[in-house]
Write an enzyme that holds these catalytic residues in place. Structure first.
Site, PDB file in Angstrom:
ATOM      1  N   TYR A  82      -2.226  -0.673   9.952  1.00  9.77           N
ATOM      2  CA  TYR A  82      -2.229  -1.095   8.553  1.00  9.77           C
ATOM      3  C   TYR A  82      -0.955  -0.640   7.839  1.00  9.77           C
ATOM      4  O   TYR A  82      -0.285  -1.437   7.171  1.00  9.77           O
ATOM      5  CB  TYR A  82      -3.459  -0.511   7.864  1.00  9.77           C
ATOM      6  CG  TYR A  82      -3.588  -0.854   6.401  1.00  9.77           C
ATOM      7  CD1 TYR A  82      -4.076  -2.094   6.002  1.00  9.77           C
ATOM      8  CD2 TYR A  82      -3.253   0.073   5.413  1.00  9.77           C
ATOM      9  CE1 TYR A  82      -4.217  -2.408   4.663  1.00  9.77           C
ATOM     10  CE2 TYR A  82      -3.392  -0.232   4.071  1.00  9.77           C
ATOM     11  CZ  TYR A  82      -3.868  -1.477   3.701  1.00  9.77           C
ATOM     12  OH  TYR A  82      -4.004  -1.786   2.367  1.00  9.77           O
ATOM     13  N   SER A 116       0.848  -1.194   0.000  1.00 13.91           N
ATOM     14  CA  SER A 116       0.000   0.000   0.000  1.00 13.91           C
ATOM     15  C   SER A 116       0.882   1.242   0.000  1.00 13.91           C
ATOM     16  O   SER A 116       1.976   1.232   0.587  1.00 13.91           O
ATOM     17  CB  SER A 116      -0.895   0.026   1.238  1.00 13.91           C
ATOM     18  OG  SER A 116      -1.551   1.270   1.387  1.00 13.91           O
TER      19      SER A 116
END
Length: 263
Positions: free
Chosen positions: A156, A143
């Site tokens: 995350y 990501s």
């Protein structure tokens, strides 16, 4: 005519997080190229749908990437009954949004269990089999949050940063065996994970906010003025696993419309 050179009709790939979103788009792209795909996910219904539309090119495996024994069994099964795995794409991931001071021990552990340990397990199992054969391509979907601090996404982002680094380290270790390891880092992409962050009931409001950015969250917008489609990410993955990227390894390709302002 094939858009990518992925090894011909005998090619076998394993994709995790395959039931929906980016994972499903990667599976569909590989199938269009004639690759047989072992599709792994905890969502059996989503896998069944993939298999039904694949004309026999998708073999579903309901398994949790955080379960090392289960993943080892899946890889053994594929190698024994389908063929040697030449392509591995680790997409499986979860998002538990929240400020770090409010993140529970369980949410932190679950996030790393899937996003980092799960990727490690998959990469390790595939690399162990690719090394003796002297070939293979592995891609981890991380990501852009791994490269830019984000409020409310600390667990995350940290898990994805760790996953990107372990992929690069593996790439260094197995390069002499002809195996390439790369990372694709998407930005905001129209997936169920993205939509779980959307709370405005006004149609299009959340999408517009993502594109425009949120100064109160120290988040820039998307310079290209659009949110990514899962197929945009899948195309980057297909390029990196193809022979067109044969001299590319240990790289991180950001597919985010310029949102991270990287140089």
């Amino acid at each position: 005519m094939s858009a990518w050179n992925l090894g011909g009709a005998d090619s076998v790939a394993l994709v995790t997080g395959a039931a929906r979103g980016i994972g499903a788009a990667v599976v569909d792209g590989l199938v269009r190229e004639g690759v047989t795909v072992a599709a792994v996910d905890v969502e059996a219904d989503g896998l069944a749908g993939l298999a039904e539309r694949s004309e026999g090119r998708v073999v579903p495996f309901a398994a949790d990437v955080a379960d090392a024994a289960a993943i080892a069994d899946v890889v053994d099964h594929v190698e024994r009954d389908i063929g040697p795995i030449g392509i591995g794409v680790s997409v499986a991931g979860i998002l538990r949004p929240g400020l770090l001071c409010e993140t529970s021990d369980q949410d932190w552990a679950d996030t790393f269990s899937v996003n980092t340990t799960g990727a490690f397990v998959v990469l390790r199992e595939l690399a162990r089999r690719m090394v003796p054969r002297g070939s293979g391509s592995l891609v981890t979907v991380a990501s852009n949050a791994a490269g830019v601090p984000r409020t409310g996404m600390g667990a995350y982002a940290a898990s994805k940063a760790a996953t990107a680094m372990l992929t690069h380290c593996l790439g260094l270790e197995v390069a002499r065996h002809g195996i390439r390891c790369n990372v694709v880092s998407p930005g905001s992409t129209d997936t169920p994970m993205q939509r779980q962050l959307w709370t405005d009931e006004t149609e299009g409001a959340d999408l517009a906010r993502v594109i425009a950015g949120a100064p109160e969250q120290f988040r820039v917008g998307i310079p290209l003025g659009r949110i990514a489609d899962p197929a945009d990410i899948a195309d980057a993955v297909l390029f990196l696993v193809s022979d067109r990227a044969r001299h590319i390894t240990m790289q991180n390709l950001f597919v985010d419309g310029g949102a991270t302002l990287r140089v």
